[in-house]
Design a protein around this motif. Structure first.
Motif, PDB file in Angstrom:
ATOM      1  N   ILE A   1       0.851  -1.187   0.000  1.00  8.67           N
ATOM      2  CA  ILE A   1       0.000   0.000   0.000  1.00  8.67           C
ATOM      3  C   ILE A   1       0.890   1.241   0.000  1.00  8.67           C
ATOM      4  O   ILE A   1       1.818   1.354   0.815  1.00  8.67           O
ATOM      5  CB  ILE A   1      -0.931   0.018   1.227  1.00  8.67           C
ATOM      6  CG1 ILE A   1      -1.876  -1.177   1.184  1.00  8.67           C
ATOM      7  CG2 ILE A   1      -1.715   1.317   1.310  1.00  8.67           C
ATOM      8  CD1 ILE A   1      -2.738  -1.322   2.411  1.00  8.67           C
ATOM      9  N   TYR A   2       0.606   2.174  -0.909  1.00  8.53           N
ATOM     10  CA  TYR A   2       1.401   3.393  -1.037  1.00  8.53           C
ATOM     11  C   TYR A   2       0.582   4.574  -0.526  1.00  8.53           C
ATOM     12  O   TYR A   2      -0.489   4.883  -1.055  1.00  8.53           O
ATOM     13  CB  TYR A   2       1.817   3.608  -2.497  1.00  8.53           C
ATOM     14  CG  TYR A   2       2.696   2.501  -3.022  1.00  8.53           C
ATOM     15  CD1 TYR A   2       4.082   2.545  -2.839  1.00  8.53           C
ATOM     16  CD2 TYR A   2       2.145   1.405  -3.672  1.00  8.53           C
ATOM     17  CE1 TYR A   2       4.896   1.510  -3.299  1.00  8.53           C
ATOM     18  CE2 TYR A   2       2.947   0.371  -4.138  1.00  8.53           C
ATOM     19  CZ  TYR A   2       4.320   0.429  -3.948  1.00  8.53           C
ATOM     20  OH  TYR A   2       5.126  -0.589  -4.408  1.00  8.53           O
ATOM     21  N   ILE A   3       1.109   5.222   0.522  1.00  6.90           N
ATOM     22  CA  ILE A   3       0.417   6.328   1.169  1.00  6.90           C
ATOM     23  C   ILE A   3       1.161   7.619   0.853  1.00  6.90           C
ATOM     24  O   ILE A   3       2.391   7.713   0.993  1.00  6.90           O
ATOM     25  CB  ILE A   3       0.365   6.142   2.702  1.00  6.90           C
ATOM     26  CG1 ILE A   3      -0.253   4.786   3.046  1.00  6.90           C
ATOM     27  CG2 ILE A   3      -0.403   7.281   3.367  1.00  6.90           C
ATOM     28  CD1 ILE A   3      -1.676   4.635   2.626  1.00  6.90           C
ATOM     29  N   VAL A   4       0.414   8.654   0.405  1.00 11.34           N
ATOM     30  CA  VAL A   4       1.004   9.958   0.095  1.00 11.34           C
ATOM     31  C   VAL A   4       0.159  11.063   0.707  1.00 11.34           C
ATOM     32  O   VAL A   4      -0.974  10.839   1.144  1.00 11.34           O
ATOM     33  CB  VAL A   4       1.119  10.179  -1.431  1.00 11.34           C
ATOM     34  CG1 VAL A   4       2.035   9.150  -2.066  1.00 11.34           C
ATOM     35  CG2 VAL A   4      -0.255  10.158  -2.082  1.00 11.34           C
ATOM     36  N   LYS A   5       0.711  12.247   0.696  1.00 15.90           N
ATOM     37  CA  LYS A   5       0.016  13.400   1.232  1.00 15.90           C
ATOM     38  C   LYS A   5      -1.154  13.790   0.324  1.00 15.90           C
ATOM     39  O   LYS A   5      -1.050  13.756  -0.899  1.00 15.90           O
ATOM     40  CB  LYS A   5       0.980  14.580   1.354  1.00 15.90           C
ATOM     41  CG  LYS A   5       0.478  15.691   2.266  1.00 15.90           C
ATOM     42  CD  LYS A   5       1.418  16.901   2.340  1.00 15.90           C
ATOM     43  CE  LYS A   5       2.844  16.583   2.024  1.00 15.90           C
ATOM     44  NZ  LYS A   5       3.716  17.786   2.123  1.00 15.90           N
ATOM     45  N   LYS A   6      -2.284  14.118   0.944  1.00 16.51           N
ATOM     46  CA  LYS A   6      -3.483  14.498   0.193  1.00 16.51           C
ATOM     47  C   LYS A   6      -3.343  15.921  -0.328  1.00 16.51           C
ATOM     48  O   LYS A   6      -2.946  16.833   0.397  1.00 16.51           O
ATOM     49  CB  LYS A   6      -4.704  14.394   1.104  1.00 16.51           C
ATOM     50  CG  LYS A   6      -6.029  14.744   0.468  1.00 16.51           C
ATOM     51  CD  LYS A   6      -7.149  14.568   1.475  1.00 16.51           C
ATOM     52  CE  LYS A   6      -8.501  14.882   0.884  1.00 16.51           C
ATOM     53  NZ  LYS A   6      -9.586  14.691   1.888  1.00 16.51           N
ATOM     54  N   LEU A   7      -3.650  16.110  -1.608  1.00 11.22           N
ATOM     55  CA  LEU A   7      -3.632  17.459  -2.186  1.00 11.22           C
ATOM     56  C   LEU A   7      -4.867  18.209  -1.716  1.00 11.22           C
ATOM     57  O   LEU A   7      -5.991  17.721  -1.861  1.00 11.22           O
ATOM     58  CB  LEU A   7      -3.608  17.393  -3.710  1.00 11.22           C
ATOM     59  CG  LEU A   7      -2.323  16.859  -4.367  1.00 11.22           C
ATOM     60  CD1 LEU A   7      -2.461  16.895  -5.879  1.00 11.22           C
ATOM     61  CD2 LEU A   7      -1.114  17.667  -3.948  1.00 11.22           C
ATOM     62  N   GLY A   8      -4.675  19.375  -1.176  1.00  6.97           N
ATOM     63  CA  GLY A   8      -5.803  20.118  -0.623  1.00  6.97           C
ATOM     64  C   GLY A   8      -6.562  20.927  -1.657  1.00  6.97           C
ATOM     65  O   GLY A   8      -7.738  21.231  -1.479  1.00  6.97           O
ATOM     66  N   SER A   9      -5.927  21.278  -2.762  1.00  2.00           N
ATOM     67  CA  SER A   9      -6.549  22.178  -3.730  1.00  2.00           C
ATOM     68  C   SER A   9      -7.454  21.429  -4.703  1.00  2.00           C
ATOM     69  O   SER A   9      -7.113  20.363  -5.190  1.00  2.00           O
ATOM     70  CB  SER A   9      -5.460  22.919  -4.511  1.00  2.00           C
ATOM     71  OG  SER A   9      -6.029  23.669  -5.563  1.00  2.00           O
ATOM     72  N   THR A  10      -8.626  21.995  -4.946  1.00  2.00           N
ATOM     73  CA  THR A  10      -9.508  21.470  -5.985  1.00  2.00           C
ATOM     74  C   THR A  10      -9.594  22.432  -7.166  1.00  2.00           C
ATOM     75  O   THR A  10     -10.406  22.275  -8.049  1.00  2.00           O
ATOM     76  CB  THR A  10     -10.932  21.239  -5.435  1.00  2.00           C
ATOM     77  OG1 THR A  10     -11.441  22.470  -4.911  1.00  2.00           O
ATOM     78  CG2 THR A  10     -10.915  20.192  -4.341  1.00  2.00           C
ATOM     79  N   SER A  11      -8.734  23.467  -7.144  1.00  2.00           N
ATOM     80  CA  SER A  11      -8.735  24.450  -8.230  1.00  2.00           C
ATOM     81  C   SER A  11      -8.230  23.809  -9.508  1.00  2.00           C
ATOM     82  O   SER A  11      -7.284  23.002  -9.500  1.00  2.00           O
ATOM     83  CB  SER A  11      -7.846  25.641  -7.854  1.00  2.00           C
ATOM     84  OG  SER A  11      -7.683  26.494  -8.957  1.00  2.00           O
ATOM     85  N   LEU A  12      -8.857  24.158 -10.611  1.00  2.00           N
ATOM     86  CA  LEU A  12      -8.464  23.606 -11.904  1.00  2.00           C
ATOM     87  C   LEU A  12      -7.655  24.610 -12.726  1.00  2.00           C
ATOM     88  O   LEU A  12      -7.383  24.380 -13.901  1.00  2.00           O
ATOM     89  CB  LEU A  12      -9.709  23.183 -12.689  1.00  2.00           C
ATOM     90  CG  LEU A  12     -10.592  22.130 -12.013  1.00  2.00           C
ATOM     91  CD1 LEU A  12     -11.818  21.840 -12.867  1.00  2.00           C
ATOM     92  CD2 LEU A  12      -9.823  20.851 -11.755  1.00  2.00           C
ATOM     93  N   THR A  13      -7.267  25.714 -12.094  1.00  2.00           N
ATOM     94  CA  THR A  13      -6.585  26.769 -12.850  1.00  2.00           C
ATOM     95  C   THR A  13      -5.070  26.701 -12.705  1.00  2.00           C
ATOM     96  O   THR A  13      -4.338  27.263 -13.502  1.00  2.00           O
ATOM     97  CB  THR A  13      -7.067  28.145 -12.377  1.00  2.00           C
ATOM     98  OG1 THR A  13      -6.844  28.259 -10.952  1.00  2.00           O
ATOM     99  CG2 THR A  13      -8.552  28.324 -12.670  1.00  2.00           C
TER     100      THR A  13
END
Length: 734
Positions: A100-112
């Motif tokens: 299982i590979y665990i990484v930091k969650k990206l907080g941004s949902t911006s598409l710009t």
């Protein structure tokens, strides 16, 4: 849906990588120097449902050395599996447990910006642009439900180590293509992984557009047949059902002049059920070999004939003028529907588009209907629409049927269903104890009679299926007389553990519904539930819920079956008047050939897979709780030409209809049944509007168009419940 979820070792600000692809690029300008390299991923948080899984693009520049290493290892994880399977041989399992590979969650949902992360629930569709070798890279663009879209992600497969190695493996296997026959590239791998957590549907209107968890409106809007906005003459094209009847007639098909006869050992039990005062036409009817055949299948068919056949026939004849519209009204209806009176089977392209059959609901799509707590996020009607038009894959029937039958409420959470399941088990155990621990009850004549009836029917219920097949060794050779004795002695002994479990369920149902008890045909209704749900407690409650709507079929006075046969008769007069007139000529307006079909919902008319699909469609009550009558009408409609042109006698009609068993195609009949219902509903609307207009113009009652009140009830989704009354004497049990 799945009641247990995989537990991952991640905190709330971390995700498990379900998919990772390296050397994906954004191309913000035409200059290669401005390309932005990164990883395209699918990530699931510790409490996420499939809808919460995030599609993310993270640039290489924003990752440190250790983080980059995790992404790169995740990218090569699938490659490692491919190498091991290639080394071990096709079909071999990996020697190592999946990491299982665990990484930091990206907080941004911006598409710009140059990075983005959006949950699957935000995505409406994905636009794919497949690569052209040596010319351009393949790419994907995510389109959101609010109208926005992501930056286009390009797959540089010639730079991605995993893509290069995987292509080498496929070349060694001489198979560089995927299951769909297309060249495998990074985008196809991403879609393959996405399909494990979302319902991905290829649009037939635009093949390069993939719909993500589409709802019924999306499916209709992207259907292959759309209503033209043009006013040109060729915009009014219509669809005509393939005229299979004409094809058969053209091959000079000829009905056999005689019907099958029975041997002298056949049981002539039909006459035994007829009272001495039975009308002559009833006695003549039940002497027909094909009637005897149905009567030997189900005892209730003989009782129905003895008590009601003549009465139903007389009522049908008396009602002819009452329920058949005159030619003027039919002409008006056909004009308003845009249908020729000579070719009333013609249908518009839009009608076909809206009633076309869909693919069955998969496990992934089913899970997308629920949030992380297991609570439905769609409306019940949306789910039922989807089931009505496509049915369910076998792997989710064990849970979906519990919703359809009302064992689990549609608005319940996973936790609430767990609590409810425990209460069901307690109640079932209490009911079961009433007979399993009561020796006196099990020695009573009534209980022994019920046991014998149940065992006898279970012996002949779906024994061709592996789950119900005999588990006994082949018997040694014995004489005919000895065989008869053995059959009589072993009638009470079931040679399959699953049949014995079903027997216990039916014993317990006797305690749950003592007024009804066991009636022949119930094993036909129970076996599909048991085969799919398997868990005894839940099978019992599913069966009890199913019997709520089916109990009227088994009441002693046969009034429930009589009512349905009468309603079908009225529906036939109203919708297919020419066929009704011909059946009247054939003395077949009692529609007895549908008795078995309505009694156990076409269980003997379709194969195992089709019966399951048919039942789950009926259970939706999407249009009406009486849709099985419109399905029966569709069978008549589909065979109208042959019946009218080739059949002239009762036994011919009955034999022909009986011989349709196991030879009918479900999907075309379902489309026809849905269109018949829609046409029926619109006919009533037109009649009501016509009556309203006439009432405005004149108050004379003769101008009013009469429609049977029973026909109007066929529009209702409310279940028709009819319970058996307590027996007044011991003979009522028989």
């Amino acid at each position: 849906m799945t009641e247990q979820r995989r537990v991952i070792r991640a905190s709330l600000n971390e995700v498990e990588l379900l998919f990772c692809k390296s050397k994906c690029y954004l191309h913000p300008t035409k200059s290669k120097a401005d390309n932005i390299a990164g990883f395209l991923t699918l990530g699931r948080g510790p409490n996420d449902s499939n809808n919460d899984v995030r599609v993310s693009f993270v640039t290489e520049s924003q990752l440190n050395k250790n983080e980059t290493k995790v992404y790169e290892e995740a990218d090569l994880a699938e490659l490692t599996k491919d190498l091991e399977n290639l080394e071990l041989g096709s079909g071999s399992s990996s020697r190592q447990s999946t990491r299982i590979y665990i990484v930091k969650k990206l907080g941004s949902t911006s598409l710009t910006g140059s990075s983005f992360s959006v949950p699957i629930s935000y995505i409406y569709s994905i636009h794919l642009r497949t690569p052209l070798v040596g010319w351009w890279y393949g790419s994907i663009t995510l389109h959101m439900k609010d109208g926005s879209k992501s930056p286009t992600v390009f797959f540089h497969d010639d730079e991605s180590l995993s893509s290069i190695k995987k292509q080498q493996i496929r070349n060694k296997q001489f198979d560089p293509f995927g299951e769909d026959g297309e060249l495998v590239w990074g985008g196809s791998e991403f879609i393959q992984s996405l399909s494990k957590v979302a319902d991905v549907q290829k649009s037939t209107y635009e093949p390069n557009v993939l719909l993500i968890n589409p709802d019924p409106n999306d499916l209709r809007n992207f259907a292959p047949v759309k209503q033209s906005q043009s006013n040109n003459n060729d915009s009014g094209k219509v669809f005509v059902f393939p005229d299979l009847n004409k094809m058969i007639a053209n091959t000079k098909w000829k009905l056999l002049e005689t019907v099958a006869t029975f041997t002298t050992k056949a049981k002539n039990q039909v006459l035994d059920a007829v009272e001495e005062r039975a009308p002559p036409q009833v006695k003549q009817l039940i002497n027909k070999p094909e009637v005897q055949k149905i009567g030997n299948d189900f005892d209730s068919a003989r009782v129905y004939l003895a008590k009601w056949a003549s009465q139903v026939k007389d009522e049908a004849e008396q009602a002819q003028k009452k329920y058949m519209l005159d030619d003027e009204i039919y002409a008006k209806i056909n004009r308003e529907l845009g249908i020729s009176t000579e070719r009333s089977e013609i249908l518009t392209g839009q009608e076909i588009s809206e009633t076309s059959r869909r693919n069955p609901i998969t496990k992934v799509e089913w899970e997308s209907f629920f949030d992380h707590s297991g609570r439905l996020i769609l409306t019940t009607d949306e789910v039922k629409y989807r089931i009505f038009h496509g049915g369910l894959e076998p792997e989710i029937r064990h849970i979906a049927w519990l919703f359809l039958l009302g064992v689990f409420p549609w608005d319940s959470s996973r936790e609430e269903r767990t609590v409810l399941k425990e209460s069901y088990k307690t109640a079932y155990d209490e009911l079961k104890a009433k007979w399993s621990t009561d020796e006196e009850k099990r020695q009573s004549d009534h209980w022994k009679d019920q046991r014998q009836r149940i065992a006898k029917d279970l012996h002949r219920t779906d024994r061709s299926l592996p789950i119900f097949a005999s588990q006994r060794e082949e018997p040694r050779a014995v004489s005919e007389e000895q065989a008869a004795d053995v059959e009589e002695d072993e009638e009470m002994v079931l040679d399959n553990a699953n049949l014995r479990k079903m027997q216990e369920i039916l014993f317990t149902y006797n305690e749950y519904n003592p007024n009804l008890g066991y009636v022949q045909g119930m094993t036909d209704l129970l076996s599909p539930l048991y085969a799919n749900i398997k868990e005894e407690t839940l099978v019992f409650w599913a069966f009890a819920k199913f019997m709520e709507r089916m109990e009227r079929n088994f009441v002693r006075d046969q009034s429930g079956m009589k009512k349905q046969m009468s309603d079908l008769n009225k529906l036939l007069q109203f919708m297919l008047p020419k066929l009704f007139i011909h059946l009247e000529h054939c003395e077949s307006t009692d529609l007895f050939f549908f008795f078995r079909s309505l009694l156990v919902w076409f269980k003997r008319e379709f194969d195992w897979d089709d019966v399951q699909r048919l039942w789950e469609i009926f259970w939706t009550d999407y249009y009406t709780s009486q849709f099985h009558l419109f399905f029966a009408l569709s069978v008549l409609s589909d065979n109208e030409r042959i019946i009218r042109e080739n059949l002239d006698r009762f036994d011919e009609v009955l034999k022909y209809m009986n011989d349709l068993s196991m030879s009918m195609e479900l999907n075309p009949l379902m489309i026809r049944a849905e269109l018949l219902f829609l046409r029926f509903k619109r006919m009533l609307d037109i009649i009501d509007r016509t009556n309203s207009d006439r009432n405005t113009a004149t108050a004379h009652p003769d101008t009013h168009i009469s429609v049977s009140p029973e026909l109007r009830t066929l529009l209702s989704k409310k279940l028709v419940i009819q319970k058996e009354l307590p027996p007044t004497s011991p003979s009522d049990y028989n």
